[in-house]
Design an enzyme around this catalytic site. Structure first.
Site, PDB file in Angstrom:
ATOM      1  N   TYR A 122      13.720  -9.367  38.241  1.00 13.68           N
ATOM      2  CA  TYR A 122      13.158  -9.387  39.592  1.00 13.68           C
ATOM      3  C   TYR A 122      14.228  -9.883  40.567  1.00 13.68           C
ATOM      4  O   TYR A 122      14.381  -9.378  41.674  1.00 13.68           O
ATOM      5  CB  TYR A 122      11.915 -10.282  39.687  1.00 13.68           C
ATOM      6  CG  TYR A 122      10.877 -10.094  38.609  1.00 13.68           C
ATOM      7  CD1 TYR A 122      10.824  -8.917  37.854  1.00 13.68           C
ATOM      8  CD2 TYR A 122       9.939 -11.083  38.329  1.00 13.68           C
ATOM      9  CE1 TYR A 122       9.872  -8.753  36.855  1.00 13.68           C
ATOM     10  CE2 TYR A 122       8.985 -10.926  37.338  1.00 13.68           C
ATOM     11  CZ  TYR A 122       8.958  -9.769  36.598  1.00 13.68           C
ATOM     12  OH  TYR A 122       8.026  -9.613  35.614  1.00 13.68           O
ATOM     13  N   THR A 126      -9.869  -4.995  28.737  1.00 11.57           N
ATOM     14  CA  THR A 126     -10.951  -5.909  29.118  1.00 11.57           C
ATOM     15  C   THR A 126     -10.555  -7.377  29.015  1.00 11.57           C
ATOM     16  O   THR A 126     -11.324  -8.249  29.391  1.00 11.57           O
ATOM     17  CB  THR A 126     -12.207  -5.651  28.254  1.00 11.57           C
ATOM     18  OG1 THR A 126     -11.830  -5.726  26.877  1.00 11.57           O
ATOM     19  CG2 THR A 126     -12.803  -4.286  28.530  1.00 11.57           C
ATOM     20  N   GLY A 127      -9.347  -7.658  28.497  1.00 12.51           N
ATOM     21  CA  GLY A 127      -8.873  -9.046  28.450  1.00 12.51           C
ATOM     22  C   GLY A 127      -8.458  -9.505  29.837  1.00 12.51           C
ATOM     23  O   GLY A 127      -8.363  -8.710  30.779  1.00 12.51           O
ATOM     24  N   LYS A 128      -8.188 -10.825  29.960  1.00 13.27           N
ATOM     25  CA  LYS A 128      -7.860 -11.391  31.268  1.00 13.27           C
ATOM     26  C   LYS A 128      -6.568 -10.770  31.832  1.00 13.27           C
ATOM     27  O   LYS A 128      -6.541 -10.276  32.954  1.00 13.27           O
ATOM     28  CB  LYS A 128      -7.707 -12.905  31.114  1.00 13.27           C
ATOM     29  CG  LYS A 128      -7.700 -13.653  32.421  1.00 13.27           C
ATOM     30  CD  LYS A 128      -7.615 -15.164  32.176  1.00 13.27           C
ATOM     31  CE  LYS A 128      -7.003 -15.839  33.383  1.00 13.27           C
ATOM     32  NZ  LYS A 128      -6.392 -17.129  33.061  1.00 13.27           N
ATOM     33  N   GLU A 172      21.746 -10.516  27.672  1.00  8.45           N
ATOM     34  CA  GLU A 172      21.785 -11.937  27.388  1.00  8.45           C
ATOM     35  C   GLU A 172      22.369 -12.146  26.012  1.00  8.45           C
ATOM     36  O   GLU A 172      22.621 -11.185  25.282  1.00  8.45           O
ATOM     37  CB  GLU A 172      20.399 -12.577  27.543  1.00  8.45           C
ATOM     38  CG  GLU A 172      19.322 -11.980  26.678  1.00  8.45           C
ATOM     39  CD  GLU A 172      17.911 -12.479  27.051  1.00  8.45           C
ATOM     40  OE1 GLU A 172      17.616 -12.616  28.247  1.00  8.45           O
ATOM     41  OE2 GLU A 172      17.122 -12.724  26.134  1.00  8.45           O
ATOM     42  N   ILE A 181       3.764  -5.086  26.486  1.00  5.77           N
ATOM     43  CA  ILE A 181       4.043  -6.290  27.272  1.00  5.77           C
ATOM     44  C   ILE A 181       3.930  -7.544  26.407  1.00  5.77           C
ATOM     45  O   ILE A 181       4.618  -8.528  26.627  1.00  5.77           O
ATOM     46  CB  ILE A 181       3.028  -6.406  28.446  1.00  5.77           C
ATOM     47  CG1 ILE A 181       2.951  -5.094  29.236  1.00  5.77           C
ATOM     48  CG2 ILE A 181       3.356  -7.577  29.337  1.00  5.77           C
ATOM     49  CD1 ILE A 181       4.229  -4.659  29.893  1.00  5.77           C
ATOM     50  N   THR A 182       3.075  -7.512  25.402  1.00  7.47           N
ATOM     51  CA  THR A 182       2.756  -8.671  24.551  1.00  7.47           C
ATOM     52  C   THR A 182       3.997  -9.460  24.131  1.00  7.47           C
ATOM     53  O   THR A 182       4.972  -8.895  23.641  1.00  7.47           O
ATOM     54  CB  THR A 182       2.023  -8.193  23.278  1.00  7.47           C
ATOM     55  OG1 THR A 182       0.940  -7.367  23.670  1.00  7.47           O
ATOM     56  CG2 THR A 182       1.530  -9.382  22.456  1.00  7.47           C
ATOM     57  N   GLU A 183       3.917 -10.780  24.299  1.00  7.72           N
ATOM     58  CA  GLU A 183       4.990 -11.680  23.864  1.00  7.72           C
ATOM     59  C   GLU A 183       4.550 -12.374  22.587  1.00  7.72           C
ATOM     60  O   GLU A 183       3.382 -12.732  22.451  1.00  7.72           O
ATOM     61  CB  GLU A 183       5.247 -12.720  24.963  1.00  7.72           C
ATOM     62  CG  GLU A 183       6.288 -13.750  24.585  1.00  7.72           C
ATOM     63  CD  GLU A 183       6.555 -14.772  25.681  1.00  7.72           C
ATOM     64  OE1 GLU A 183       5.952 -14.667  26.760  1.00  7.72           O
ATOM     65  OE2 GLU A 183       7.362 -15.685  25.436  1.00  7.72           O
ATOM     66  N   HIS A 200      13.653 -16.657  24.613  1.00  7.47           N
ATOM     67  CA  HIS A 200      13.454 -15.370  23.957  1.00  7.47           C
ATOM     68  C   HIS A 200      13.848 -15.476  22.485  1.00  7.47           C
ATOM     69  O   HIS A 200      14.874 -16.056  22.158  1.00  7.47           O
ATOM     70  CB  HIS A 200      14.334 -14.291  24.606  1.00  7.47           C
ATOM     71  CG  HIS A 200      13.872 -13.916  25.980  1.00  7.47           C
ATOM     72  ND1 HIS A 200      14.711 -13.359  26.917  1.00  7.47           N
ATOM     73  CD2 HIS A 200      12.669 -14.010  26.579  1.00  7.47           C
ATOM     74  CE1 HIS A 200      14.034 -13.121  28.031  1.00  7.47           C
ATOM     75  NE2 HIS A 200      12.782 -13.523  27.854  1.00  7.47           N
TER      76      HIS A 200
END
Lengths: 399, 304
Positions: free
Chosen positions: B171, B17-19, B221, B102-104, B259
């Site tokens: 990507y 329900t978050g953005k 990396e 996914i959370t950063e 990162h």
């Protein structure tokens, strides 16, 4: 986040470690007064408080004598003179770069009279996914060399976050370092303090180097360095309050306020990129084609006009910048909106140097059209078909 | 064929329900992912509606209830950093076997605790955190990557497996593969944090065993020694064409390059040793990020 030596030692002391007495000073007169309190018939040590390491072996710039950021002073007069010199001259160390850093804060420390020096540190072992406590009976400045040449001399034990450092682990390390039964409890206290600060305050590195055995048999933390996890500062307001913004790069602070991730470097080609990995890769391709990146800048997954404007302002306020490479991969963020943001930024900020734009991804064609239409208005704005061409072009235009 | 996710994977979103949770669940639905519900404590019993897709999903208070009601086996985590570790452990405890975080910005010691918790649940795989997610093109997208840049494999065709520590750079790589006409089997972003749920080595093993994967592209990396470990594993076990790129060759030591995991400390974690290890292990290493697709092509043709 980094903190100063004196702050690290005070955190360890609050967790139960023994440290030599010190007084924080910001003038020669304060240093002389601190000498009166701490010299105890002997001398004191004056230590520059800067974030860079290698202070003892460093050198004050434009100063006639050999003087770094750490100095034993047997007299009140010398204490004052050394403090004044340190506060007036920049300090260059192997970690500061040739221009050195200004010294704004000093500590005057009671002379601990170290007899033997040891090394203690707690770090995150990424491969194991656990904090690792390391100890070495040969402390002091050459610990990296020992780690490389004699890894067997470094004692290691993993610390589980749910139990903390267990008593037997601390005891065993203390004995294996060669301390006597009478000294072991003092060392255990310091090991537990180190582990507690690391685990309770979300440190990423906590280092005591050296841990000193003094001539009168005391064991004290002579120098300490603690770095904290930026991602955990939200639950440690006490740690966040220790941040010394004067020690940080003003452009980097400004970028952080605009939610941009910016790191200033030594080159001449500014970079504006979305995503950290792509930003690093963009710096790499500039170097590959013979240029030097002036910065790392990750504007995040999407690019807003406000973010782009501030990003260009920050990049252009670095006088070394002679060209800018914009490399954006529009995924969810659409390239045409990014192009509009870039044009708007150009109008607001004014591009005094060549700006080469490479946009790829969603609506890239439309984006190139928008940039082409703005060509008259923004004569230094160039587009490139692909990343390699863009990097070559910006290197060429910045020569 | 693919690894970890396909058209049959049933997925929920924690933080639906978050953005961000709403936007990306909707995007995943539009791509064709089989989302079956969402979790937001306190919002159980309500119905979530995708703004673009128009699809409706039931919202639950707990992951356990969501699993019972929907039979979900995978979860996409969009819970903010302070509660993300707890959300991951809740999913693992409730029987979710693939957690994509996914959370950063999750504190690293929280991830240490999560990893400890997951050792008692060997059937659970965590991807991330701080990652773009996982996609099997044409079948299932769990994450924030733009779906359209990917190319699905034709029936019976094998594709390139992609393993990466970053988002937009992935990507970029996928876009290059697509332009060269090279379809992808599955693309996995393992994330840019120091303690990831899944390592490159584990994914090399999965891709090596997947008949639908013809070659593997590893995008690494600076920071840590995960790429060196991956190189050592590949030299021993992997017989498929291998390509790689390492970002951060120009990064200065001691600085965090965006990162949290991308930091060179002391003499370790630099790009040079990673590139040397990968080259020695038989990877085609791209000299620049513009050549990641070409490196895969070279690896494939070298094999023939």
């Amino acid at each position: 986040m980094k903190i100063h030596e004196y702050q690290a030692k005070e955190l360890l002391a609050a967790a139960g470690a023994a440290i030599p007495q010190h007084i924080v000073v910001r003038s020669g007169a304060e240093a002389a007064a601190a000498f009166d309190v701490l010299s105890n018939g002997g001398g004191v040590v004056v230590k520059a408080q800067v974030y860079a390491g290698g202070r003892g072996a460093g050198q004050l710039l434009d100063y006639p004598d050999k003087l770094g950021g750490v100095k034993f002073c047997p007299t009140r007069e010398l204490t004052q003179a050394v403090a004044e010199a340190m506060l007036r001259h920049r300090l260059r160390t192997r970690q500061t770069g040739p221009e050195g850093v200004p010294i704004r804060t000093l500590i005057v420390q009671a002379d601990a009279q170290p007899d033997r020096e040891y090394y203690l540190a707690m770090v995150l072992d990424r491969a194991a996914g656990l904090p690792l406590l390391m100890a070495c009976a040969e402390g002091g400045m050459e610990i990296e060399e020992i780690a490389a040449r004699h890894p067997e001399k470094i004692l290691k034990t993993y610390v589980a976050p749910e139990t903390g450092l267990l008593p037997f682990q601390a005891r065993r390390l203390a004995y294996e370092l060669g301390f006597t039964p009478a000294q072991v409890p003092q060392v255990e206290n310091i090991l537990h303090a180190l582990a507690r600060v690391f685990l309770q305050k979300d440190a990423t590195l906590a280092e005591i180097n050296p841990l000193a055995l003094t001539r009168n048999g005391q064991i004290v933390v002579l120098d300490a360095k603690i770095d904290f996890d930026d991602n955990a500062l939200f639950r440690h307001p006490d740690i966040a309050a220790l941040r010394d913004v004067q020690e940080e790069n003003p452009l980097e602070i400004r970028a952080a306020q605009a939610h941009l991730n910016y790191i200033q470097l030594d080159g001449t080609i500014g970079c504006l990129v979305n995503g950290a990995g792509l930003a690093m890769a963009t710096m790499d391709i500039i170097k590959y084609y013979g240029g030097q990146p002036a910065n790392f800048l990750d504007v995040g997954g999407s690019v807003t006009p406000e973010g782009a404007i501030e990003a260009f302002r920050i990049i252009l306020s670095d006088a070394k910048v002679r060209g800018i490479l914009v490399n954006v991969f529009g995924g969810i963020a659409r390239c045409d909106l990014i192009a509009e943001a870039l044009v708007q930024a150009g109008r607001e900020v004014g591009f005094r140097v060549p700006v080469v734009v490479r946009l790829e991804g969603t609506n890239a064609e439309k984006a190139r059209q928008i940039l082409a239409e703005a060509a008259n208005e923004l004569p230094t704005l160039k587009t490139a078909a692909d990343l390699a061409a863009a990097a070559q072009l910006v290197v060429e235009l910045s020569r | 064929m693919s690894i970890l996710v396909d058209a049959t994977t049933r997925v929920i979103c924690q933080g639906i329900t978050g953005k961000a949770g709403t936007f990306h669940t909707d995007q995943c639905l539009l791509y064709g992912t089989q989302f079956v519900g969402g979790v937001t404590p306190g919002r159980g019993g309500t119905t979530w509606r995708g703004p673009q897709s128009g699809k409706e999903l039931p919202v639950f208070n707990t992951v356990a209830e969501a699993v019972r009601q929907t039979g979900a086996t995978a979860s996409m985590v969009f819970v903010p950093p302070a509660g993300a570790a707890d959300a991951i452990m809740e999913a693992a405890d409730a029987g979710i076997t693939l957690i994509v975080a996914i959370t950063e910005g999750i504190p690293v010691l929280d991830m240490v605790r999560v990893k400890r918790f997951l050792t008692s649940k060997p059937q659970v795989r965590l991807i991330g955190p701080n990652c773009p997610g996982i996609i099997t093109p044409g079948q299932c997208k769990i994450g924030i990557m733009p779906g359209y840049i990917h190319t699905p494999c034709a029936p019976g065709q094998a594709g390139v497996g992609v393993i990466s520590r970053s988002g937009t750079l992935t990507y970029e790589a996928v876009f290059q593969l697509t332009r060269l006409g090279l379809p992808q089997s599955t693309c996995v972003g393992i994330g840019g944090d120091p303690v990831p749920g899944t390592t490159q080595v584990e994914l090399l093993e999965l891709f090596n065993n997947d008949p639908g994967t013809s070659a593997i592209l590893l995008i690494g990396e600076i920071g840590g020694d995960a790429e060196e470990r991956a190189a050592a594993y590949a030299a021993q076990h992997v017989r498929k064409p291998l390509a790689a790129f390492i970002a951060g060759q120009t990064a200065p030591p001691g600085r965090r390059m965006g990162h949290a995991g991308a930091i060179i400390s002391g003499s370790s974690g630099g790009a040079a040793s990673k590139i040397a290890a990968l080259t020695q292990a038989g990877f085609e290493v791209a000299a620049t990020p513009a050549e990641m697709g070409l490196a895969v092509q070279r690896a494939l043709s070298r094999q023939r």
